[in-house]
Every structure is written in structure tokens, then in C-alpha cells.
Scaffold this motif. Structure first.
Motif, PDB file in Angstrom:
ATOM      1  N   TRP A 154      40.767  32.600  41.630  1.00  0.00           N
ATOM      2  CA  TRP A 154      40.716  31.486  42.731  1.00  0.00           C
ATOM      3  C   TRP A 154      40.114  30.470  42.219  1.00  0.00           C
ATOM      4  CZ3 TRP A 154      42.205  32.920  47.804  1.00  0.00           C
ATOM      5  CH2 TRP A 154      41.845  31.835  48.810  1.00  0.00           C
ATOM      6  N   ALA A 155      39.057  30.363  41.411  1.00  0.00           N
ATOM      7  CA  ALA A 155      38.297  29.397  40.740  1.00  0.00           C
ATOM      8  C   ALA A 155      39.423  28.546  39.856  1.00  0.00           C
ATOM      9  CB  ALA A 155      37.338  29.657  39.621  1.00  0.00           C
ATOM     10  N   GLY A 156      40.345  29.205  39.099  1.00  0.00           N
ATOM     11  CA  GLY A 156      41.298  28.419  38.471  1.00  0.00           C
ATOM     12  C   GLY A 156      42.379  27.829  39.312  1.00  0.00           C
TER      13      GLY A 156
ATOM     14  N   SER B 111      31.841  34.616  41.077  1.00  0.00           N
ATOM     15  CA  SER B 111      32.592  34.241  40.055  1.00  0.00           C
ATOM     16  C   SER B 111      33.510  32.989  40.534  1.00  0.00           C
ATOM     17  CB  SER B 111      33.453  35.378  39.566  1.00  0.00           C
ATOM     18  OG  SER B 111      34.122  35.911  40.426  1.00  0.00           O
ATOM     19  N   MET B 112      33.792  33.083  42.009  1.00  0.00           N
ATOM     20  CA  MET B 112      34.708  32.130  42.400  1.00  0.00           C
ATOM     21  C   MET B 112      33.847  30.782  42.518  1.00  0.00           C
ATOM     22  SD  MET B 112      36.034  33.827  45.891  1.00  0.00           S
ATOM     23  CE  MET B 112      36.751  32.429  46.500  1.00  0.00           C
ATOM     24  N   MET B 113      32.435  30.921  42.793  1.00  0.00           N
ATOM     25  CA  MET B 113      31.457  29.405  42.633  1.00  0.00           C
ATOM     26  C   MET B 113      31.265  29.052  41.543  1.00  0.00           C
ATOM     27  SD  MET B 113      27.831  29.426  44.409  1.00  0.00           S
ATOM     28  CE  MET B 113      27.054  30.738  43.128  1.00  0.00           C
ATOM     29  N   LEU B 114      30.746  30.019  40.448  1.00  0.00           N
ATOM     30  CA  LEU B 114      30.603  29.614  39.189  1.00  0.00           C
ATOM     31  C   LEU B 114      31.804  29.304  38.242  1.00  0.00           C
ATOM     32  CD1 LEU B 114      27.700  32.124  37.775  1.00  0.00           C
ATOM     33  CD2 LEU B 114      27.463  29.479  38.502  1.00  0.00           C
TER      34      LEU B 114
ATOM     35  N   ALA C 164      34.363  50.395  42.607  1.00  0.00           N
ATOM     36  CA  ALA C 164      32.945  50.013  42.800  1.00  0.00           C
ATOM     37  C   ALA C 164      32.315  49.984  44.142  1.00  0.00           C
ATOM     38  CB  ALA C 164      32.802  48.700  41.932  1.00  0.00           C
ATOM     39  N   PRO C 165      31.197  49.754  44.752  1.00  0.00           N
ATOM     40  CA  PRO C 165      30.749  49.753  45.919  1.00  0.00           C
ATOM     41  C   PRO C 165      30.765  48.390  46.616  1.00  0.00           C
ATOM     42  CG  PRO C 165      28.814  49.733  44.432  1.00  0.00           C
ATOM     43  CD  PRO C 165      30.235  50.038  43.665  1.00  0.00           C
ATOM     44  N   LEU C 166      30.855  48.204  47.787  1.00  0.00           N
ATOM     45  CA  LEU C 166      30.737  47.037  48.701  1.00  0.00           C
ATOM     46  C   LEU C 166      29.758  45.962  48.138  1.00  0.00           C
ATOM     47  CD1 LEU C 166      32.097  45.213  50.871  1.00  0.00           C
ATOM     48  CD2 LEU C 166      30.279  46.330  52.561  1.00  0.00           C
ATOM     49  N   ALA C 167      28.613  46.436  47.893  1.00  0.00           N
ATOM     50  CA  ALA C 167      27.584  45.311  47.440  1.00  0.00           C
ATOM     51  C   ALA C 167      28.057  44.602  46.123  1.00  0.00           C
ATOM     52  CB  ALA C 167      26.360  46.011  47.226  1.00  0.00           C
ATOM     53  N   HIS C 168      28.625  45.360  45.273  1.00  0.00           N
ATOM     54  CA  HIS C 168      29.256  44.483  44.091  1.00  0.00           C
ATOM     55  C   HIS C 168      30.233  43.660  44.265  1.00  0.00           C
ATOM     56  CE1 HIS C 168      27.783  47.491  40.690  1.00  0.00           C
ATOM     57  NE2 HIS C 168      26.967  47.708  41.677  1.00  0.00           N
ATOM     58  N   GLY C 169      31.502  43.999  45.187  1.00  0.00           N
ATOM     59  CA  GLY C 169      32.518  43.103  45.497  1.00  0.00           C
ATOM     60  C   GLY C 169      31.786  42.089  46.400  1.00  0.00           C
ATOM     61  N   ALA C 170      31.010  42.140  47.206  1.00  0.00           N
ATOM     62  CA  ALA C 170      30.545  41.127  48.158  1.00  0.00           C
ATOM     63  C   ALA C 170      29.860  40.336  47.189  1.00  0.00           C
ATOM     64  CB  ALA C 170      29.625  41.815  49.139  1.00  0.00           C
ATOM     65  N   VAL C 171      29.249  40.258  45.968  1.00  0.00           N
ATOM     66  CA  VAL C 171      28.568  39.468  45.201  1.00  0.00           C
ATOM     67  C   VAL C 171      29.261  38.969  44.003  1.00  0.00           C
ATOM     68  CG1 VAL C 171      26.579  39.258  43.763  1.00  0.00           C
ATOM     69  CG2 VAL C 171      26.375  40.369  45.980  1.00  0.00           C
ATOM     70  N   ILE C 172      29.982  39.737  43.135  1.00  0.00           N
ATOM     71  CA  ILE C 172      30.881  39.523  41.934  1.00  0.00           C
ATOM     72  C   ILE C 172      31.928  38.392  42.374  1.00  0.00           C
ATOM     73  CG2 ILE C 172      32.266  40.085  40.112  1.00  0.00           C
ATOM     74  CD1 ILE C 172      30.457  42.587  40.269  1.00  0.00           C
ATOM     75  N   VAL C 173      32.710  38.758  43.382  1.00  0.00           N
ATOM     76  CA  VAL C 173      33.871  37.909  43.633  1.00  0.00           C
ATOM     77  C   VAL C 173      33.419  36.448  44.049  1.00  0.00           C
ATOM     78  CG1 VAL C 173      35.699  37.263  45.251  1.00  0.00           C
ATOM     79  CG2 VAL C 173      35.207  39.882  44.476  1.00  0.00           C
ATOM     80  N   PRO C 174      32.421  36.533  45.115  1.00  0.00           N
ATOM     81  CA  PRO C 174      32.136  35.103  45.535  1.00  0.00           C
ATOM     82  C   PRO C 174      31.334  34.190  44.311  1.00  0.00           C
ATOM     83  CG  PRO C 174      30.781  36.460  46.830  1.00  0.00           C
ATOM     84  CD  PRO C 174      31.983  37.333  46.053  1.00  0.00           C
TER      85      PRO C 174
END
Length: 318
Positions: free
Chosen positions: A187-189, A126-129, A114-124
Motif C-alpha cells: 500500500w505504501a508503494g 508499515s503503511m505509515m513508515l 499471527a494474532p489480531l494485535a500483530h496485524g492491527a499494528v504491523i500493517v498500519p
């Protein structure tokens, strides 16, 4: 009359001797969270540079732990600190799974699909939520309408930052997005378990770095050797070693774990939303990519959402 006066005097004496309970300051926790987010933003941008140069998640994991592991071991020898006096072997194993090689392999490996835009949004995101919801479910942390509203504002900002690239879809991209989501949830866990177990930030960083070194190091060297690094420029290697091993592998982990200690898992979860903000800004000189007007508006929106959440935290701390 004399008896009443004596009673008043005794009461005044007791009040003067009674210690005033101080409300802990949230400032250090906020600074620690911002520091971790800034480093992760640089990590995100420079990981992309490393992947573009031919490195993959396994390579980057090796670079991280080959530096972070010896660094914390040296520190332990100097200060004569034994983290296993404060963290059990089972806790060390769980934390190392959540923050160690699986997190790095998933977070970086997602860029293969997947492109950078996906990782730049989905990782943080999912960490946040994930941290937000898990803290509410398992730690019974009170969220409050203001914090929920601020979180929704940040999510809107993240969607604007992702832009049109977030709408692209294919099976490969779905695999990459799944990797990113799993990395964020790991990371959230961790953030919830750290607060539940009351783990020290330095102890967490120590066990993750050392176990990462002992597991990734031998497996990587026996399966791949170091040939892939011979093809890289000295500039790429030195940069990756510093960012992956020192900044992201040690300093950012200590900083975020410290923010969880001070603020709690739910409030510390507000900082990952800043990661793509810093990644975009840092990425301008590194990649030459200038954010669009929509992305700039997304950066501003995330800032507004973060301000709302921080104000809520400060209000609840009074």
C-alpha cells in the motif's frame, strides 16, 4: 508629477486585475484520510469476525470483488466514464497488483498465523513508515522535524496498543508478521506511485475493483465454489459483503487515494496509524474485548502524534 500619478494608477490597476493565488485547503484531504482510517478500522474488526466464523483471505477477497467490481462497472455505465483514457494499461496492472488481491490475501492471510494485535499494528505501521520513507526517497518530499517527531509519537502509541501480545514470538507468528509487513509496504508503494503518476482516485478504485473481479472471481469459483458460504449465517455474509465490498473495497480506497492527491504520499501516510485506534473502539461491541489501561494510553498517544503531524502539515501549507 502627472506622469508619476499615472504610473501609480496603472500599477494599482494591474494589481487589482492580477489574480490572487489561493493556497489549496488541506481540509478535504484530512477528512478523506480520516474516513479511510475509520472504514479500515471496521474492516479490521469485522475481518477478524469473518476469520473466526471460518472464512480465510481467499474467501474475503472473493466477497470484496464480487461486490466492488459490479458496483464500479455499473457506475461507469451510468456516467459513461472510461478510466483507461487517464491511466495506462501498465499503470493499471501495477496498481492492481499493489492494492488488489495480493494486498487482501496478505493482510487477511496473516491472521492464520499471527494474532489480531500483530496485524492491527504491523500493517498500519508499515503503511505509515513505508509511505513516509518512500515519499522522501523517490518524491523528495520534505519531512521536517515536527512531522518526524509526531510519527515517532504515533509509533510509541501503536506499540502500547499492541501490548504484551506483540511480544509473543514463534515461527508461525513470524510468517504472519511478514505477511502483514508486505501488505503494508504494497500500500505504501501505491501511495507513492499514485502521486508520481498523478492518478485520479476514482480511476484507481475502478481498475483495482474490475481487475480483482476478473482474476479472483473465476479462480475462486472454479477451485472452491460457494459451499463455504452456505455454512455461514445471513448476518455474517451480509455484513462481510457490505464492509468488504462497499466500504473497504470502494469508499475507503477512493477516500485514501483522494487524501494522497490532496496531501501528498508522506502526509497521507499519517492516517493508517489511526486504524488500530478505530479497530479497538469498534471491536468493543463486536467482540466484547475492552481495551486495557495501557491500550487506552496508546490510543491517546496516537492521537497526540497525529495532532502534531496535522499541525505541521497545516503550518507548511500557509
Amino acid at each position: 508629477m502627472f506622469h508619476v500619478q499615472a504610473t501609480k494608477t496603472e500599477m494599482n490597476s494591474v494589481l487589482l486585475e492580477c489574480p490572487v493565488k489561493k493556497v489549496p485547503s488541506l481540509g478535504p484531504g484530512i477528512i478523506a484520510g480520516l474516513t479511510a482510517s475509520l472504514i479500515w478500522g471496521a474492516y479490521l474488526s469485522l475481518s477478524r469476525v469473518g476469520v473466526t466464523a471460518g472464512l480465510d483471505g481467499f474467501d474475503i477477497a472473493f466477497l470484496r470483488y464480487i461486490v466492488a467490481g459490479p458496483l464500479v462497472l455499473l457506475f461507469l455505465l451510468i456516467v459513461r466514464r472510461n478510466p483507461l483514457k487517464r491511466i495506462s494499461l501498465s499503470q493499471a496492472a501495477v496498481v492492481s497488483f499493489l492494492l488488489g488481491p495480493p494486498f487482501v490475501l496478505l493482510g487477511v492471510g496473516g491472521y492464520i498465523y499471527a494474532p489480531l494485535a500483530h496485524g492491527a499494528v504491523i500493517v498500519p505501521a508499515s503503511m505509515m513508515l513505508g509511505g513516509f520513507l518512500l515519499a522522501r526517497i523517490f518524491l523528495s518530499e520534505q519531512l521536517g522535524l515536527q512531522r518526524i517527531f509526531g510519527t515517532l509519537i504515533k509509533l510509541i502509541g501503536l506499540a502500547l496498543i499492541a501490548g504484551p501480545a506483540a511480544m509473543t514470538s514463534s515461527f508461525d507468528i513470524f510468517i504472519g508478521d511478514t505477511f502483514f509487513f508486505m501488505a503494508g509496504m504494497l500500500w505504501a508503494g501505491f501511495s507513492v506511485l499514485q502521486q508520481h503518476w498523478k492518478l485520479n482516485a476514482l480511476d484507481v478504485t475502478t481498475v483495482v475493483s474490475v481487475i480483482g473481479l476478473l482474476t479472483v472471481g473465476p479462480i475462486y469459483l472454479s477451485s472452491r465454489g460457494v459451499d463455504v458460504f452456505a455454512a455461514q449465517s445471513a448476518h455474517i455474509l451480509v455484513t462481510q459483503l457490505i464492509v468488504q465490498g462497499v466500504l473497504s473495497g470502494v469508499i475507503a480506497m477512493i477516500a485514501f487515494a483522494k487524501s494522497v492527491q490532496i496531501l501528498g504520499a508522506a502526509q497521507a501516510a499519517m492516517f493508517p496509524a489511526l486504524v488500530p485506534v478505530f479497530a479497538l473502539i469498534i471491536g468493543v461491541p463486536l467482540t466484547g474485548e475492552i481495551p486495557s489501561v495501557i491500550q487506552w494510553s496508546g490510543l491517546a498517544t496516537v492521537g497526540v502524534g497525529l495532532t502534531i503531524v496535522v499541525m505541521s502539515a497545516l503550518k507548511s501549507n500557509r
